[in-house]
Design a protein around this motif. Sequence first.
Motif, PDB file in Angstrom:
ATOM      1  N   VAL A  79      20.386   2.810 -23.314  1.00  0.00           N
ATOM      2  CA  VAL A  79      21.508   3.084 -22.400  1.00  0.00           C
ATOM      3  C   VAL A  79      21.232   2.564 -20.992  1.00  0.00           C
ATOM      4  CG1 VAL A  79      22.895   4.908 -21.339  1.00  0.00           C
ATOM      5  CG2 VAL A  79      22.361   5.012 -23.784  1.00  0.00           C
ATOM      6  N   PRO A  80      20.088   2.901 -20.369  1.00  0.00           N
ATOM      7  CA  PRO A  80      19.846   2.367 -19.026  1.00  0.00           C
ATOM      8  C   PRO A  80      19.788   0.836 -18.986  1.00  0.00           C
ATOM      9  CG  PRO A  80      18.307   4.137 -19.503  1.00  0.00           C
ATOM     10  CD  PRO A  80      19.052   3.842 -20.756  1.00  0.00           C
ATOM     11  N   ARG A  81      19.222   0.224 -19.996  1.00  0.00           N
ATOM     12  CA  ARG A  81      19.136  -1.234 -20.019  1.00  0.00           C
ATOM     13  C   ARG A  81      20.520  -1.870 -20.151  1.00  0.00           C
ATOM     14  NH1 ARG A  81      13.470  -2.925 -22.930  1.00  0.00           N
ATOM     15  NH2 ARG A  81      12.244  -1.318 -21.892  1.00  0.00           N
ATOM     16  N   ARG A  82      21.382  -1.240 -20.963  1.00  0.00           N
ATOM     17  CA  ARG A  82      22.754  -1.750 -21.092  1.00  0.00           C
ATOM     18  C   ARG A  82      23.504  -1.616 -19.771  1.00  0.00           C
ATOM     19  NH1 ARG A  82      25.745  -4.054 -25.348  1.00  0.00           N
ATOM     20  NH2 ARG A  82      27.396  -3.046 -24.201  1.00  0.00           N
ATOM     21  N   LEU A  83      23.319  -0.487 -19.100  1.00  0.00           N
ATOM     22  CA  LEU A  83      23.974  -0.277 -17.814  1.00  0.00           C
ATOM     23  C   LEU A  83      23.505  -1.321 -16.800  1.00  0.00           C
ATOM     24  CD1 LEU A  83      23.939   3.612 -17.554  1.00  0.00           C
ATOM     25  CD2 LEU A  83      25.931   2.137 -17.875  1.00  0.00           C
ATOM     26  N   LEU A  84      22.210  -1.563 -16.764  1.00  0.00           N
ATOM     27  CA  LEU A  84      21.654  -2.538 -15.832  1.00  0.00           C
ATOM     28  C   LEU A  84      22.175  -3.930 -16.163  1.00  0.00           C
ATOM     29  CD1 LEU A  84      19.691  -2.911 -13.492  1.00  0.00           C
ATOM     30  CD2 LEU A  84      17.878  -3.269 -15.155  1.00  0.00           C
ATOM     31  N   LYS A  85      22.208  -4.261 -17.444  1.00  0.00           N
ATOM     32  CA  LYS A  85      22.696  -5.569 -17.889  1.00  0.00           C
ATOM     33  C   LYS A  85      24.169  -5.754 -17.488  1.00  0.00           C
ATOM     34  CE  LYS A  85      23.269  -8.300 -22.100  1.00  0.00           C
ATOM     35  NZ  LYS A  85      23.134  -8.281 -23.566  1.00  0.00           N
ATOM     36  N   ASN A  86      24.985  -4.716 -17.689  1.00  0.00           N
ATOM     37  CA  ASN A  86      26.417  -4.800 -17.371  1.00  0.00           C
ATOM     38  C   ASN A  86      26.668  -4.855 -15.861  1.00  0.00           C
ATOM     39  OD1 ASN A  86      27.138  -4.844 -20.045  1.00  0.00           O
ATOM     40  ND2 ASN A  86      27.586  -2.666 -20.157  1.00  0.00           N
ATOM     41  N   SER A  87      25.825  -4.221 -15.073  1.00  0.00           N
ATOM     42  CA  SER A  87      26.038  -4.214 -13.633  1.00  0.00           C
ATOM     43  C   SER A  87      25.676  -5.577 -13.015  1.00  0.00           C
ATOM     44  CB  SER A  87      25.217  -3.117 -12.967  1.00  0.00           C
ATOM     45  OG  SER A  87      23.828  -3.410 -13.080  1.00  0.00           O
ATOM     46  N   LYS A  88      24.828  -6.348 -13.672  1.00  0.00           N
ATOM     47  CA  LYS A  88      24.441  -7.674 -13.179  1.00  0.00           C
ATOM     48  C   LYS A  88      25.501  -8.733 -13.495  1.00  0.00           C
ATOM     49  CE  LYS A  88      19.444  -7.027 -13.272  1.00  0.00           C
ATOM     50  NZ  LYS A  88      18.203  -7.461 -13.878  1.00  0.00           N
ATOM     51  N   GLN A  89      26.344  -8.459 -14.447  1.00  0.00           N
ATOM     52  CA  GLN A  89      27.347  -9.439 -14.883  1.00  0.00           C
ATOM     53  C   GLN A  89      28.519  -9.510 -13.939  1.00  0.00           C
ATOM     54  OE1 GLN A  89      28.380  -8.507 -18.911  1.00  0.00           O
ATOM     55  NE2 GLN A  89      26.493  -9.336 -19.706  1.00  0.00           N
TER      56      GLN A  89
END
Length: 89
Positions: A79-89
């Motif tokens: 979950v945290p990695r997905r959130l971080l990935k989505n916030s960089k996009q």
Amino acid sequence: MSLIKEAVANGARETAACKVLGISQRTLQRWRSSLSPDEDQRKHAKRKPANKLSPDEREAIIKTANQPEFKSLPPSQIVPRRLLKNSKQ
């Protein structure tokens, strides 16, 4: 509740209507005082959880968890990695 109301409106006694439906008058009183009186409050009643995932949501979660980058990680790390990935996009 609506069946009891209908029966009483047509002249039946509340006690008799409850008996026909297989509930006690006390159960009817509890239902009337609860927040959601139209929901069956009996312990053995089958209910659907409000937060149950839809089949599409469940499939999306499984698909994400099986991606190569997340395959060996627990949900607490995905979950945290997905959130971080989505916030960089």
